[in-house]
Design an enzyme around this catalytic site. Structure first.
Site, short mmCIF file in Angstrom:
data_model
loop_
_atom_site.label_atom_id
_atom_site.label_comp_id
_atom_site.label_asym_id
_atom_site.label_seq_id
_atom_site.Cartn_x
_atom_site.Cartn_y
_atom_site.Cartn_z
N GLU A 1 0.25 -1.33 5.69
CA GLU A 1 1.26 -0.79 6.60
C GLU A 1 1.03 0.69 6.88
O GLU A 1 1.38 1.18 7.93
CB GLU A 1 2.66 -0.98 5.99
CG GLU A 1 3.80 -0.68 6.94
CD GLU A 1 4.30 0.77 6.91
OE1 GLU A 1 5.06 1.15 7.81
OE2 GLU A 1 3.91 1.53 5.99
N ASP B 1 0.85 -1.19 0.00
CA ASP B 1 0.00 0.00 0.00
C ASP B 1 0.89 1.24 0.00
O ASP B 1 2.09 1.16 0.29
CB ASP B 1 -0.94 -0.01 1.22
CG ASP B 1 -0.19 -0.08 2.55
OD1 ASP B 1 0.94 -0.61 2.58
OD2 ASP B 1 -0.72 0.40 3.58
#
Length: 435
Positions: free
Chosen positions: A163, A99
């Site tokens: 994350e 991400d």
């Protein structure tokens, strides 16, 4: 050692750049800022699988063991293992997350959501943090699968979801740990590949987001003796809280050892009040900020202390130093006292890597050989997740090959030469751990 290094060779630009280009092409769809933007990390997993499947046991084309683990539809993690010959001997590259933080194309000089190349610069959202590392580690695993060197150690890569945001949990590395899927990685060094500037990052900060609500009494500014000025109370109370914080959490001797740029800090970063005329003394305001805490102090201890400071100030608000004959925080005739309310958002703990571990020494030696020098550093920026790994018993070391100057920034880029050095560091880590 020389033979293994020759086998692994260098990062191949003709293979790395096309993969990175596909990953950056997905960056728009993996921005992580819920509820508006929920990433679909499986879009990235798909491209990594396309590269690795031909060398995997899944297709019969090679030795790589692939495990695509998903806890929420479309938001998977990928565990890749190149098996070694000695049971229990292992090293891992973890933390490459799929991400990215958001990007507003209006703030960029080029399209954030497609890879553009400017000489050595590879430009786009995620090139430094962290899709560049996803591509880098995927290329390393592909090379192991292709060349099949005879290794004692198993080499494991873990590509993770989620994350960049902690408001939703149970999707990424936290869930993998909880389910025991990373347990065997405790038998060797775990390299968390999500920092920058090619040097070992040995310390990070904890973060405690706080909010101080200040209540006074609104009144006309020409009759200041009938008001309790919430802005002044906020300033005076905050100064007292900060003084006590710096007395109780002074610079710690270990900060020198780890090379922290700053000690722990507690400061305001936002200030708001409901609004009003220039001739009104405000009766309320809110100050928000954070504590950045070096890992030699405990986050819970600090939160407890901050609450104690506020309780004590509330109890003795008449003693708080104020600003002139009618800047008072108590109106005895009306039985009104100013007051403070402290709240916290979710806190993170910092981490201090083990400077005596074999994993650390191997990383330093490999860095010195490839980059030409080694200079470990620490910052009170925060990396989520790794403190929990350390507490679970993992030997966590961190490094990264993007650029700190472009981390989370507009016009993000990385350098191909830096990523190539990262590849060579990884190859040396693997070969040193064979001896």
């Amino acid at each position: 050692m020389a033979e293994l290094l020759a086998t692994l060779g260098d990062l191949e630009r003709d293979s790395f750049v096309p993969l990175l280009s596909k990953l950056i092409g997905e960056s728009k769809h993996v921005q992580n800022n819920p509820p508006e933007l929920v990433p679909e990390e499986d879009r990235v997993v798909k491209h990594v699988l396309d590269v690795l499947l031909p060398f995997s046991t899944t297709t019969g084309g090679g030795p790589l063991l692939l495990n695509h683990v998903t806890y929420t539809p479309g938001r998977g993690n990928l565990i890749v293992e190149y098996p070694g010959t000695v049971p229990g001997k292992i090293l891992s590259f973890v933390g490459c997350h799929m991400d990215v933080v958001t990007a507003n194309p209006n703030d960029w000089d080029f399209d954030p959501f497609s890879l553009s190349i400017d000489g050595d610069k590879l430009r786009g959202r995620g090139t430094t943090d962290c899709l560049g590392h996803v591509a880098l580690v995927a290329e390393l695993m592909k090379k192991l699968g292709q060349t099949k060197p005879n290794l004692k150690s198993s080499v494991v890569a873990v590509f993770i979801a989620n994350e960049e945001n902690s408001s939703i949990t149970g999707i990424g590395v936290d869930a993998l740990v909880k389910d025991g899927l990373l347990n065997k990685l405790k038998n060797g060094p775990l390299y968390w590949i999500d920092t920058a500037d090619k040097q070992p990052c040995v310390g990070t900060g904890g973060m405690i987001p706080w909010k101080l609500q200040v209540t006074g009494k609104l009144f006309h500014s020409g009759l200041a003796h009938k008001a309790i000025n919430a802005l002044e109370l906020g300033m005076d109370a905050l100064k007292e809280i900060q003084s006590r914080f710096y007395r109780d959490f002074p610079p710690h001797p270990q900060e020198q050892v780890y090379g922290f740029a700053t000690p722990s800090t507690m400061k305001p970063t936002q200030w708001s009040y409901p609004g009003g005329g220039i001739n009104q003394i405000p009766g309320e305001c809110t100050i928000s900020g954070d504590v950045r805490l070096t890992p030699f102090y405990n986050v819970k201890d600090v939160m407890k202390k901050l609450q104690e400071y506020v309780d004590d100030i509330n109890k003795n608000i008449q003693k708080l130093e104020s600003r002139g004959p009618v800047s008072k925080y108590v109106l005895p005739d009306e039985n009104i006292r100013g007051s403070l309310t402290l709240t916290f958002n979710e806190a993170l703990s910092g981490v201090a890597c083990d400077l005596n571990s074999k994993g650390f020494h191997v990383l330093c030696k490999a860095t010195e050989e490839v980059v030409g020098y080694v200079k470990p550093y620490s910052i009170t920026g925060s990396l989520p997740l790794i403190r929990e790994l350390q507490e679970e018993g993992f030997d966590v070391q961190t490094s990264g090959y993007g650029l700190m100057a472009t981390y989370h920034a507009a016009n993000e880029y990385c350098l191909f030469t830096d990523m190539s050095q990262g590849y060579r560091v990884f190859a040396r880590i693997i070969s040193q751990l064979e001896d």
